[in-house]
Design a protein around this motif. Structure first.
Motif, PDB file in Angstrom:
ATOM      1  N   PHE A 111       0.825  -1.213   0.000  1.00  0.00           N
ATOM      2  CA  PHE A 111       0.000   0.000   0.000  1.00  0.00           C
ATOM      3  C   PHE A 111       0.857   1.261   0.000  1.00  0.00           C
ATOM      4  O   PHE A 111       0.369   2.353  -0.310  1.00  0.00           O
ATOM      5  CB  PHE A 111      -0.934  -0.002   1.214  1.00  0.00           C
ATOM      6  N   ALA A 112       2.134   1.114   0.306  1.00  0.00           N
ATOM      7  CA  ALA A 112       3.053   2.257   0.266  1.00  0.00           C
ATOM      8  C   ALA A 112       3.086   2.880  -1.131  1.00  0.00           C
ATOM      9  O   ALA A 112       3.277   4.098  -1.271  1.00  0.00           O
ATOM     10  CB  ALA A 112       4.456   1.828   0.684  1.00  0.00           C
ATOM     11  N   TRP A 130      12.796  12.511   0.887  1.00  0.00           N
ATOM     12  CA  TRP A 130      11.667  12.921   1.708  1.00  0.00           C
ATOM     13  C   TRP A 130      10.405  12.154   1.332  1.00  0.00           C
ATOM     14  O   TRP A 130       9.614  11.773   2.201  1.00  0.00           O
ATOM     15  CB  TRP A 130      11.424  14.427   1.595  1.00  0.00           C
ATOM     16  N   LEU A 131      10.201  11.930   0.059  1.00  0.00           N
ATOM     17  CA  LEU A 131       9.041  11.161  -0.390  1.00  0.00           C
ATOM     18  C   LEU A 131       9.113   9.747   0.183  1.00  0.00           C
ATOM     19  O   LEU A 131       8.112   9.217   0.686  1.00  0.00           O
ATOM     20  CB  LEU A 131       8.986  11.116  -1.920  1.00  0.00           C
ATOM     21  N   PHE A 132      10.275   9.139   0.101  1.00  0.00           N
ATOM     22  CA  PHE A 132      10.472   7.784   0.624  1.00  0.00           C
ATOM     23  C   PHE A 132      10.176   7.746   2.125  1.00  0.00           C
ATOM     24  O   PHE A 132       9.427   6.887   2.604  1.00  0.00           O
ATOM     25  CB  PHE A 132      11.909   7.333   0.345  1.00  0.00           C
ATOM     26  N   ILE A 136       6.911   5.877   3.956  1.00  0.00           N
ATOM     27  CA  ILE A 136       7.136   4.809   4.931  1.00  0.00           C
ATOM     28  C   ILE A 136       6.483   5.156   6.264  1.00  0.00           C
ATOM     29  O   ILE A 136       5.848   4.305   6.917  1.00  0.00           O
ATOM     30  CB  ILE A 136       8.645   4.560   5.141  1.00  0.00           C
ATOM     31  N   SER A 137       6.601   6.408   6.663  1.00  0.00           N
ATOM     32  CA  SER A 137       6.030   6.841   7.945  1.00  0.00           C
ATOM     33  C   SER A 137       4.509   6.702   7.943  1.00  0.00           C
ATOM     34  O   SER A 137       3.912   6.237   8.929  1.00  0.00           O
ATOM     35  CB  SER A 137       6.416   8.301   8.232  1.00  0.00           C
ATOM     36  N   ILE A 138       3.862   7.102   6.846  1.00  0.00           N
ATOM     37  CA  ILE A 138       2.407   6.987   6.757  1.00  0.00           C
ATOM     38  C   ILE A 138       1.980   5.522   6.736  1.00  0.00           C
ATOM     39  O   ILE A 138       1.006   5.135   7.398  1.00  0.00           O
ATOM     40  CB  ILE A 138       1.888   7.725   5.511  1.00  0.00           C
ATOM     41  N   ALA A 139       2.714   4.696   5.989  1.00  0.00           N
ATOM     42  CA  ALA A 139       2.395   3.267   5.917  1.00  0.00           C
ATOM     43  C   ALA A 139       2.492   2.623   7.302  1.00  0.00           C
ATOM     44  O   ALA A 139       1.624   1.835   7.704  1.00  0.00           O
ATOM     45  CB  ALA A 139       3.332   2.567   4.936  1.00  0.00           C
ATOM     46  N   LEU A 140       3.536   2.969   8.046  1.00  0.00           N
ATOM     47  CA  LEU A 140       3.706   2.415   9.385  1.00  0.00           C
ATOM     48  C   LEU A 140       2.654   2.965  10.345  1.00  0.00           C
ATOM     49  O   LEU A 140       2.175   2.236  11.230  1.00  0.00           O
ATOM     50  CB  LEU A 140       5.110   2.732   9.903  1.00  0.00           C
ATOM     51  N   LEU A 184       6.242  -2.795   7.901  1.00  0.00           N
ATOM     52  CA  LEU A 184       7.356  -1.873   7.644  1.00  0.00           C
ATOM     53  C   LEU A 184       8.306  -2.447   6.594  1.00  0.00           C
ATOM     54  O   LEU A 184       8.675  -1.755   5.637  1.00  0.00           O
ATOM     55  CB  LEU A 184       8.118  -1.601   8.946  1.00  0.00           C
ATOM     56  N   VAL A 185       8.686  -3.704   6.768  1.00  0.00           N
ATOM     57  CA  VAL A 185       9.581  -4.347   5.799  1.00  0.00           C
ATOM     58  C   VAL A 185       8.919  -4.418   4.428  1.00  0.00           C
ATOM     59  O   VAL A 185       9.560  -4.137   3.398  1.00  0.00           O
ATOM     60  CB  VAL A 185       9.972  -5.765   6.283  1.00  0.00           C
TER      61      VAL A 185
END
Length: 218
Positions: A111-112, A130-132, A136-140, A184-185
């Motif tokens: 979903f990332a 920053w996009l990466f 990742i932060s939103i996905a987590l 996360l992974v």
């Protein structure tokens, strides 16, 4: 109305998801547990359909969304801890638990890519570190929110068989941490392996939108 190839693919994905949904609701392990498990997918499906004409995502994003919905429909039908294929894997590999939930959380990392697309199309954020990081932060954060909802369900209902099936801990006190770690992974790997393909598809989609807007203005 003439449909382009992408629209036809999107319609096929919708038909597949609908077919699995219908199968899922027929004689599930328990209807209350089914409702708890599949409600995020149903809400997501409604949002996707409602926003399709205003924000048509790339085919890659819709494939990912379809996979995740099917994942939840299957889990809702059997309950995550009793999916037959993963019971078989458990027996063959002599595992301690049915790992369909772990597999599901890992795949939810895909979903990332959807998050990445929304950020690129609806915010000033551009491609780069920053996009990466933000993706990742939103996905987590989403994975963590899901675990919080599961925890709240135990507090509101005071436990019970349905809630235990919904949690799917299978005796592992670190289940929530494992689930978030797998998500996360999965998110990191999804961005590493699919960002280049996503960029190509996103470019085509933006060109299509531009041509559509131009034809309307003409």
């Amino acid at each position: 109305m003439i449909r382009d190839k992408s629209t036809t693919i999107h319609l096929c994905l919708l038909l597949v998801v609908t077919a699995v949904f219908i199968w899922s609701v027929i004689n599930p392990a328990g209807y209350l547990n089914w409702a708890l498990e599949v409600s995020p997918a149903i809400v997501g499906l409604i949002i996707v359909i409602a926003t399709y004409s205003k924000l048509r995502l790339t085919t890659l994003s819709y494939i990912i969304i379809a996979i995740l919905m099917i994942l939840m429909f299957v889990g809702g039908h059997y309950t995550y801890s009793k999916v037959p294929l993963f019971n078989w894997i458990k027996d063959v590999l002599n595992l301690n638990r049915n790992d369909y939930d772990r597999f599901g959380h890992f795949l939810k990392g895909l979903f990332a890519i959807v998050i990445r697309e929304i950020l690129l199309r609806k915010t000033p954020i551009t491609k780069g570190p920053w996009l990466f990081s933000i993706t990742i932060s939103i996905a987590l954060a989403i994975a963590s929110l899901y675990e919080i909802i599961e925890w709240l369900s135990t507090k509101i209902t005071k436990g019970g068989k349905v809630v235990k099936n919904f949690l799917g801990m299978q005796g592992d006190i670190w289940d929530a941490q494992w689930d978030m770690s797998f998500a996360l992974v999965g998110s990191i790997l999804a961005l590493l392996f699919f960002s280049k393909l996503h960029n190509q598809l996103l470019k085509k989609e933006l060109i299509r939108e531009s041509r559509k807007s131009q034809s309307k203005s003409d």
